[in-house]
Scaffold this active site. Sequence first.
Site, PDB file in Angstrom:
ATOM      1  N   CYS A  58       1.467  36.533 -36.322  1.00 10.92           N
ATOM      2  CA  CYS A  58       1.348  35.194 -36.926  1.00 10.92           C
ATOM      3  C   CYS A  58      -0.145  34.923 -37.087  1.00 10.92           C
ATOM      4  O   CYS A  58      -0.965  35.736 -36.655  1.00 10.92           O
ATOM      5  CB  CYS A  58       2.006  34.119 -36.066  1.00 10.92           C
ATOM      6  SG  CYS A  58       1.117  33.778 -34.546  1.00 10.92           S
ATOM      7  N   LEU A 108       9.530  12.728 -23.074  1.00  7.51           N
ATOM      8  CA  LEU A 108      10.563  13.598 -22.494  1.00  7.51           C
ATOM      9  C   LEU A 108      11.070  14.529 -23.588  1.00  7.51           C
ATOM     10  O   LEU A 108      11.714  14.093 -24.542  1.00  7.51           O
ATOM     11  CB  LEU A 108      11.714  12.740 -21.929  1.00  7.51           C
ATOM     12  CG  LEU A 108      11.476  12.214 -20.507  1.00  7.51           C
ATOM     13  CD1 LEU A 108      10.243  11.349 -20.423  1.00  7.51           C
ATOM     14  CD2 LEU A 108      12.688  11.449 -20.019  1.00  7.51           C
TER      15      LEU A 108
END
Length: 484
Positions: free
Chosen positions: A458, A185
């Site tokens: 990036c 989670l």
Amino acid sequence: MKFIVKIFPEVMMKSKSVRQRFSKMLQSSLRNILRREDEHARVILEWDKIVVRTTDDSDKNREFYREVLKNTPGIAHSLEVHESTFTDLDDIFQQALPVYKDLLAGKTFCVRAKRNGKHDFTSIDLERYVGGGLNQHTDAAGVKLRKPQETIKIEVEHEKLYLVTERHEGLGGFPMAGQEDVLSLMSGGFDSAVSSYLTIKRGSRTHFCFFNLGGDAHEIGVKQISYFLWNKYSSSHKVKFVSVPFDPVVAEILEKVDNSQMGVVLKRMMMRAATKVAERLGIEALVTGEAVGQVSSQTIRNLSLIDSVTDTLILRPLIVADKQDIIDTARKIGTAEFSETIPEYCGVISNKPTVKAVKEKIEAEEAKFDMSLIDQVVMAANVMDIRQIAEEAQEQVSDVEAVTEIAANEVILDIRSIDEVEDSPLDVDGLEVQHMPFFKLGNQFGELDQDKTYLLYCDRGVMSKLQALYLIEKGYGNVKVYRP
Ligand SMILES: Nc1ncnc2c1ncn2[C@@H]1O[C@H](COP(=O)(O)OP(=O)(O)OP(=O)(O)O)[C@@H](O)[C@H]1O
């Protein structure tokens, strides 16, 4: 180029069949990751180690191999070796001298040799000859057999000579898929990122489940951090990213549930929904970043009430960890910078949350709640292959691929971390390149000259796309991605 990969001792202590099974898993994980970038990668399993070789000796490829071996679960450490053939002891010494000269300056050392095959010298002869030679012909502080500052490792196998040049510590843990799958989670905070890393490291294929409380910007942030964890530590195996639209549940809690009980009720609703998602995916355990006493919903009483809504095992790898230690780990594994940019998205922060929830009271509050909502949000969940995160971002952000396409008012914005920029600066044909590490974009992008358009850059183009999406979501129209 050759690396000797030492398998984690906990694997080697297992019975022969389990050891072989785990070793093969590690072999196939490494093969999967390395072959994606380098078709010449060879990964050979020997009984207590894995030998990794490639014919591509470029610095870039060497760095790629080092990173993979440092970040793949199941590896104790790996040795980088210089491989050649030799004629006699003196030839070994002559080859060792340039390799170790700088390393030994001012340090005590010893030579440790392993030999296999027929030779007219023993391994002790080799240690003495090379050790003596290095002592005389370098600025070493002398030979010291006990606790030297440097240990030079040399292996001779038949006609081959291996000089160990570097040692890289591995992650430890079990090879990926050595343990069952889990559903983590993910809130995007420090704790859930670190707990996911720990289950990955322990060999569980870790899928991600996100309950969306904060809209698209929240989802993009959690996708970035999940993708980062998967890509860096477990990309040998496919995993799912599940996003559950949780705002209807939050709205129902806000409307129907007493303020002081809302925190515990929200977590109970998350566990109910996560259980259903896990069932759908055939996963037997949930993972959370909860730690005893960290926030009001994490007292033993409240955790026990949260636990009781599901029969599915809930793993809490951080249960007794201190917050500072968790943050230190987050920094070490590279998730801290992401977590720092994600605000607390909790729609149900109580004024006076209960730390000792009472079962009957919680159940009375939940009786007012429309439980069919849980099924509805799970049905509406978006289940995606984590690799789709990169593809999806690709569709939503426009790319600029060549310098010739860059317009006058466009500026390249390098969003890599300071270390990465220093290691390999981006130089684009006389064009100005600005630098703002990705974790500062959220707060500082607005301070840049907004008459210009920024082309985010990036290394692999995934983070720049997700960051561009994030900025577009925040209302900036002047963002694109630069993919040379
Ligand atoms: N929006 C969410 N989606 C998925 N899981 C969540 C979400 N919010 C919380 N969780 C899970 O519940 C755990 C406890 O969350 P909580 O917000 O109470 O504490 P936390 O200490 O802030 O955790 P974290 O640092 O992981 O956000 C988290 O570690 C995560 O596993």
